[in-house]
Write an enzyme that holds these catalytic residues in place. Sequence first.
Site, mmCIF file in Angstrom:
data_model
loop_
_atom_site.group_PDB
_atom_site.id
_atom_site.type_symbol
_atom_site.label_atom_id
_atom_site.label_comp_id
_atom_site.label_asym_id
_atom_site.label_seq_id
_atom_site.Cartn_x
_atom_site.Cartn_y
_atom_site.Cartn_z
ATOM 1 N N CYS A 214 0.924 -1.187 0.066
ATOM 2 C CA CYS A 214 -0.026 -0.039 0.041
ATOM 3 C C CYS A 214 0.867 1.140 -0.063
ATOM 4 O O CYS A 214 1.926 1.366 0.747
ATOM 5 C CB CYS A 214 -0.919 -0.171 1.068
ATOM 6 N N CYS A 217 0.263 3.095 3.800
ATOM 7 C CA CYS A 217 0.420 2.534 4.931
ATOM 8 C C CYS A 217 1.650 1.392 4.806
ATOM 9 O O CYS A 217 2.105 0.908 5.861
ATOM 10 C CB CYS A 217 -0.669 1.877 5.862
ATOM 11 N N CYS A 236 -6.355 -2.106 0.302
ATOM 12 C CA CYS A 236 -5.561 -2.187 1.239
ATOM 13 C C CYS A 236 -6.471 -2.640 2.631
ATOM 14 O O CYS A 236 -7.678 -1.877 2.878
ATOM 15 C CB CYS A 236 -4.752 -1.184 1.666
ATOM 16 N N CYS A 239 -5.415 -0.281 6.022
ATOM 17 C CA CYS A 239 -5.800 1.131 6.253
ATOM 18 C C CYS A 239 -7.009 1.921 5.550
ATOM 19 O O CYS A 239 -7.359 2.879 5.489
ATOM 20 C CB CYS A 239 -4.601 2.156 5.704
ATOM 21 N N ASP A 369 22.203 -1.233 -17.643
ATOM 22 C CA ASP A 369 22.036 -2.481 -16.555
ATOM 23 C C ASP A 369 20.953 -3.126 -17.502
ATOM 24 O O ASP A 369 19.840 -2.719 -17.524
ATOM 25 C CB ASP A 369 21.498 -2.156 -15.417
#
Length: 463
Positions: A214, A217, A236, A239, A369
Amino acid sequence: MPDTLALLANGAGKLARLGLQLSGRGGTALPGLIALKIDPDFIAAVASELAHGVVLVSGTNGKTTTARMLSDIARATGWAPMHNRSGSNLERGIAGALLAESNWRGEPSGDIGLFEVDEASLPLVLGRISPRVVLVTNLFRDQLDRYFEIDQLARRIGDAIAKLDPRAILVLNADDPIVAWLGQRHTGPVLYFGVDDPSVGGKVPQAISDATRCPRCRSPLRYERVVLAHEGDWSCSVCGLTRPERDVAATRVVLTPVSSEIQLRTAVASAFDPVRVPVAGLYNAYNALAAIAAARALDIALPTAARAIAAFRPAFGRLEQLPVDGRTVRLGLVKNPAGFNAAVGALLETGRTPRLLAALNDRDADGRDVSWIWDADFESLAPAIEHVVATGIRSRDLANRLKYAGVPVERIEVVDGWGSAIDRAVGGVPRGGELVVLATYTAMLALRRELARRGHVAPFWED
């Protein structure tokens, strides 16, 4: 009219652009770089003259196609968009687009600025100009040597959004929790878009997911449906943060080998004719949805937007389709795991068993990369591959990745040299067949340049 410093920057940039064109080069970035060196506020000075304001389109994947779709929509409305159509999306590319479409007095020929912006450059650009609309398509891990971790990038973008003029309209992908959370930082209106078709996607966030927690949170997110990577119907349970209500939603998505069709619902109506998107793949349906949402933010009627999208032609490397020696060559730009998986999904959704020309470079514009190829889902593609020609600076790394994904070694061929790779790959396809090209940015530039030299396609800056 722009001030004296902006006029000097305009003149110098135009001279540089003219010189590059006379020498046979594209000139999409250097003139803008010169103009900004003289006047760092050059973009703001010219853009302030635009009657319909400025729209910024940003995100990791899809921004070039979405910006092109939106530019076509603006043109269908009767507006004259000024657009960095070549895809040069750093600050200098925006300045270059303004140089190309302004006169020597710095007066723009268009009435709306429609600029694709590199996601890492978005905070800087937002600090330079005051846009009417800001559209963010998605945020995925991309070129860690340039952008670093996705959470850090999202924080920088959020900090810039918090300083936006409250009159600006934010258009965000509700299905991407990182992007949707950006709406909490804006003091003005936010418009959300997303895919609501329950038949699209699976249940589990993919291995390449960058947002399994989340954004408020940091607890694990719960998904009812996953569309791509971490995009989907998320919430979520700790929260209470949930996927925002969609102002523009695709309630039905139908995919074909060459196109898609989306049924729309908006916050004010749901009885619309389906919108035809003439490029393949679920991710291009997402791009069309984003463009339509931004058009709504600009008060453009949906029928106008739908007609423009139905006539759309793909941008450089974005599933362009070219006739080459009696075969069809389809160009697909890939630069990160999510983008690669979306391109592969477009192939597998339609049951293709492709012959591939795969090209991997590691120049600055590609990202140094290349370990991202081990996160990309080559395993899903491997059983379908008939033959693959690997080329580019890191062709051996690519061939090794294909081998470990399960492609039999007798189906993998490493060919050095762009022309030789094209000849071998095209020659291996029966007449009337299809060759799919998957290439990183500078590799795609080189391959497309060779195809242009042979007369199969226009140079990308002329497109």
